[in-house]
Structure formats: structure tokens, C-alpha cells
Design a protein around this motif. Structure first.
Motif, short mmCIF file in Angstrom:
data_model
loop_
_atom_site.label_atom_id
_atom_site.label_comp_id
_atom_site.label_asym_id
_atom_site.label_seq_id
_atom_site.Cartn_x
_atom_site.Cartn_y
_atom_site.Cartn_z
N TRP A 23 0.84 -1.20 0.00
CA TRP A 23 0.00 0.00 0.00
C TRP A 23 0.87 1.26 0.00
N GLU A 24 1.94 1.25 0.80
CA GLU A 24 2.85 2.39 0.81
C GLU A 24 3.55 2.55 -0.54
N TYR A 25 3.99 1.44 -1.10
CA TYR A 25 4.63 1.44 -2.42
C TYR A 25 3.69 2.03 -3.47
N ALA A 26 2.46 1.57 -3.48
CA ALA A 26 1.49 2.05 -4.45
C ALA A 26 1.16 3.52 -4.24
N THR A 27 1.04 3.93 -2.98
CA THR A 27 0.73 5.33 -2.68
C THR A 27 1.83 6.25 -3.17
N MET A 28 3.08 5.86 -2.97
CA MET A 28 4.20 6.67 -3.45
C MET A 28 4.17 6.81 -4.96
N ARG A 42 1.60 6.36 -7.04
CA ARG A 42 0.41 7.05 -7.52
C ARG A 42 0.53 8.55 -7.34
N ALA A 43 1.32 8.98 -6.37
CA ALA A 43 1.53 10.41 -6.18
C ALA A 43 2.29 11.03 -7.35
N THR A 44 2.99 10.20 -8.13
CA THR A 44 3.72 10.69 -9.31
C THR A 44 2.85 10.65 -10.55
N GLY A 45 1.62 10.17 -10.41
CA GLY A 45 0.73 10.04 -11.56
C GLY A 45 0.68 8.64 -12.13
N ALA A 46 1.49 7.73 -11.59
CA ALA A 46 1.49 6.35 -12.06
C ALA A 46 0.25 5.63 -11.56
N ARG A 47 -0.14 4.58 -12.27
CA ARG A 47 -1.30 3.78 -11.87
C ARG A 47 -0.84 2.43 -11.34
N VAL A 48 -1.34 2.07 -10.16
CA VAL A 48 -1.07 0.77 -9.55
C VAL A 48 -2.39 0.22 -9.05
N PHE A 49 -2.63 -1.08 -9.23
CA PHE A 49 -3.87 -1.71 -8.77
C PHE A 49 -3.74 -2.02 -7.27
N VAL A 50 -4.15 -1.09 -6.45
CA VAL A 50 -3.85 -1.16 -5.02
C VAL A 50 -4.55 -2.33 -4.34
N LYS A 100 -4.42 5.18 -20.80
CA LYS A 100 -3.92 5.25 -19.43
C LYS A 100 -2.91 4.14 -19.13
N ARG A 101 -2.45 3.44 -20.17
CA ARG A 101 -1.33 2.50 -20.11
C ARG A 101 -1.58 1.34 -19.14
N PRO A 102 -2.51 0.46 -19.50
CA PRO A 102 -2.85 -0.65 -18.60
C PRO A 102 -1.71 -1.65 -18.38
N ILE A 103 -0.90 -1.90 -19.40
CA ILE A 103 0.18 -2.87 -19.25
C ILE A 103 1.26 -2.33 -18.33
N LEU A 104 1.54 -1.04 -18.42
CA LEU A 104 2.50 -0.44 -17.50
C LEU A 104 1.99 -0.56 -16.06
N ALA A 105 0.69 -0.30 -15.87
CA ALA A 105 0.10 -0.43 -14.53
C ALA A 105 0.20 -1.86 -14.02
N ALA A 106 -0.06 -2.83 -14.91
CA ALA A 106 0.05 -4.24 -14.52
C ALA A 106 1.49 -4.59 -14.16
N GLY A 107 2.45 -4.03 -14.92
CA GLY A 107 3.86 -4.30 -14.64
C GLY A 107 4.30 -3.73 -13.30
N MET A 108 3.86 -2.52 -12.99
CA MET A 108 4.24 -1.90 -11.72
C MET A 108 3.58 -2.62 -10.55
N THR A 109 2.35 -3.10 -10.76
CA THR A 109 1.67 -3.86 -9.71
C THR A 109 2.37 -5.20 -9.49
N SER A 110 2.75 -5.85 -10.59
CA SER A 110 3.43 -7.15 -10.50
C SER A 110 4.78 -7.02 -9.81
N PHE A 111 5.53 -5.97 -10.16
CA PHE A 111 6.82 -5.76 -9.50
C PHE A 111 6.64 -5.59 -8.00
N GLY A 112 5.66 -4.78 -7.61
CA GLY A 112 5.41 -4.57 -6.19
C GLY A 112 5.03 -5.84 -5.47
N ALA A 113 4.24 -6.69 -6.15
CA ALA A 113 3.82 -7.95 -5.53
C ALA A 113 5.00 -8.88 -5.31
N LEU A 114 5.91 -8.95 -6.28
CA LEU A 114 7.08 -9.80 -6.13
C LEU A 114 8.08 -9.20 -5.15
#
Length: 284
Positions: A43-48, A50-58, A103-117
Motif C-alpha cells: 500500500w505504501e509502495y502504491a501510494t508513493m 500514484r503520487a507521481t501520476g502512475a497507476r497501480v492496482f492497489v 492510461k497505459r494498462p500494461i504499465l500499470a500491470a507491470g508496476m503492480t506485479s513488481f510490487g507484488a514480487l
């Protein structure tokens, strides 16, 4: 300053006994506890980000991370690997189905996947250390020596914390050359050297006088174990510092008064746990 120090000790006074209790319980309680900690970190990772405008599936990411150590507990590392792949597929499918292309769904999926791993995958190495698997996982629920397994888990934790303390005081006393000025200007080469000197000493003392009989490490293995854990802890610290600098924040959150965010407390340990697991496999 004194008030801040009292706050830090008060938070530690609550958090440390709670963590010790969950580690002592082991099994599902421990796995769920690890997952909960990792989910807060996500949640902290995603919040940081998203504050830059990036999309993460929280919400999806938090749920996936929460279950990661539980999957590893019941299905071992093969199951954990398959689970990581399944999360990548799920996040990608969700992104394509729910997020407009602009809104770049694959980039959002990649950032979410990285955070999960990064959060769920790395912290899950704590499961085999605590449960005493080493190479072959036992049957979940079989009787175990709770105290001995608790001490095993705190082996890399003690090395990481004490090496970090040595880095702080060594850097404060002798520090003059920056270790990674663009990533973390306050970290010094002298501080890192202090951590790398302290870690083998901690490994030797802990293995000889704290771990169960049969796990005493000699000078050489202690040096290798301590150096491996401390080196990866430093890397983990720098990785999170780079993430915060990229997002333009000082702390991952203000969740823990006097300490910053939970991810700020986990950054080194996330990388130290895999190093400790592999070293335990080598020296078992």
C-alpha cells in the motif's frame, strides 16, 4: 529530539513484542502476519507511485501480496513461483479489461506485479527460515520446536538490525565519503564498511550462543553468512531509497510515528531474508 526518541521507543515497545509473538506461533499465523506486513508495505509502495501520476492496482495488489506467504507455506517454493506467474496474468488481464489504453494498462500491470514480487515474494523467504524447511518443506502442522525455529528466523533479523546500527554509528563517527550520493546522500562508505565488519561478528556470536546445537558456524562460514546478509541488506536499503527519490518523498509513509513507514523498516530485511535462506541451505 527527545520527544521523537521517546516516540520511536514507544512504537518499538509495541511492535517488537507483537512481531516476536507472531513469529513464535509460526505456521498459518506467521504466514498471515508476514502477508499482512507485506500488504501494508505494498500500500505504501502504491501510494508513493500514484503520487507521481502512475497507476497501480492497489486493492488487487494488496490482496495478492497478503496471500503470497500463505501460498508458499502450503505449496512450497514451486507453488510460490506459480502464484507469482498467476498474479502477473491476473494483473495484466485486469488492466486490459478495466483500464483505457491511453492510461497505459500494461504499465500499470507491470508496476503492480513488481510490487507484488518485491513485497510478497521476497518476504516469503521468511517462511522456510521460520518453519525450518531449508530444502525440503515438512508437512504443514507437524510438531516443531517453536523456540528453536523462532531463533532461526531472528538470525538474519539480528544481523540486519545490528549491522544497520553499526552503519549508523560508523557513518556518523567516521563517515566522509558518500556511498551512493544520487540515491542516498546520507549513507557513507565508512558506514557500509562498519556494517560489513559487524555482521560476521554478530553471525558468529548468534550461531554459537543462540541457535540450537549443531548450527554453530566457524569463523569462515560466519564471515560468509554475515557478509552475504549485510551486503544484501545494504542493497535493499538503497533500492528503497531509489524508489523514494524517484517518487520525491522522504519516507514511504507516516504510519509509524518516529520511524516513517513500514516499508522504511522492511527495506533491508526484504533482501536479507533470501540471502540468509540460501546461506542456510549451503551451511545446513
Amino acid at each position: 529530539m527527545k520527544g521523537d526518541l521517546r516516540t520511536r521507543f514507544a512504537v518499538a515497545g509495541v511492535g517488537v513484542p507483537l512481531c516476536a509473538m507472531v513469529v513464535f506461533l509460526g505456521g498459518p499465523a506467521f504466514a498471515i502476519g508476514l502477508g499482512a506486513v507485506a500488504a501494508v508495505g505494498f500500500w505504501e509502495y502504491a501510494t508513493m507511485l500514484r503520487a507521481t501520476g502512475a497507476r497501480v492496482f492497489v486493492r488487487l495488489g494488496c490482496a495478492g501480496v497478503l496471500l503470497y506467504p500463505v501460498v508458499v507455506l502450503y505449496a512450497g517454493f514451486p507453488g510460490g513461483g506459480l502464484y507469482g506467474g498467476a498474479l502477473l496474468l491476473a494483473f495484466s488481464a485486469f488492466g486490459v479489461a478495466r483500464v483505457p489504453l491511453e492510461k497505459r494498462p500494461i504499465l500499470a500491470a507491470g508496476m503492480t506485479s513488481f510490487g507484488a514480487l518485491y513485497l510478497g515474494g521476497l518476504i516469503s523467504f521468511g517462511v522456510p527460515i521460520r518453519e525450518g524447511w531449508l530444502v525440503t518443506p515438512p508437512v504443514v502442522g507437524q510438531p516443531t520446536d517453536q523456540l528453536a525455529h523462532t531463533l532461526f528466523f531472528f538470525f538474519p533479523v539480528a544481523i540486519t538490525w545490528l549491522a544497520d546500527t553499526a552503519a549508523f554509528f560508523g557513518g556518523r563517527t567516521f563517515g566522509s565519503r558518500q556511498l551512493a550520493p544520487r540515491v542516498s546522500p546520507n549513507k557513507t562508505i565508512e558506514g557500509a564498511v562498519s556494517a560489513l565488519i559487524a555482521a560476521p561478528i554478530v553471525a558468529l556470536i548468534y550461531s554459537r550462543w543462540v541457535l540450537p546445537s549443531g548450527w554453530e558456524l566457524g569463523l569462515g562460514p560466519s564471515a560468509l553468512f554475515g557478509l552475504a546478509v549485510a551486503t544484501m541488506a545494504i542493497v535493499g536499503d538503497l533500492i528503497e531509497s531509489a524508489l523514494k527519490r524517484e517518487c520525491g518523498v522522504k519516507d514511504s509513509s507516516s504510519l509509524l510515528p518516529g520511524h516513517g513507514g513500514l516499508l522504511d523498516r522492511l527495506d533491508s530485511l526484504l533482501w536479507a531474508l533470501p540471502a540468509a535462506y540460501f546461506m542456510m541451505v549451503i551451511f545446513k
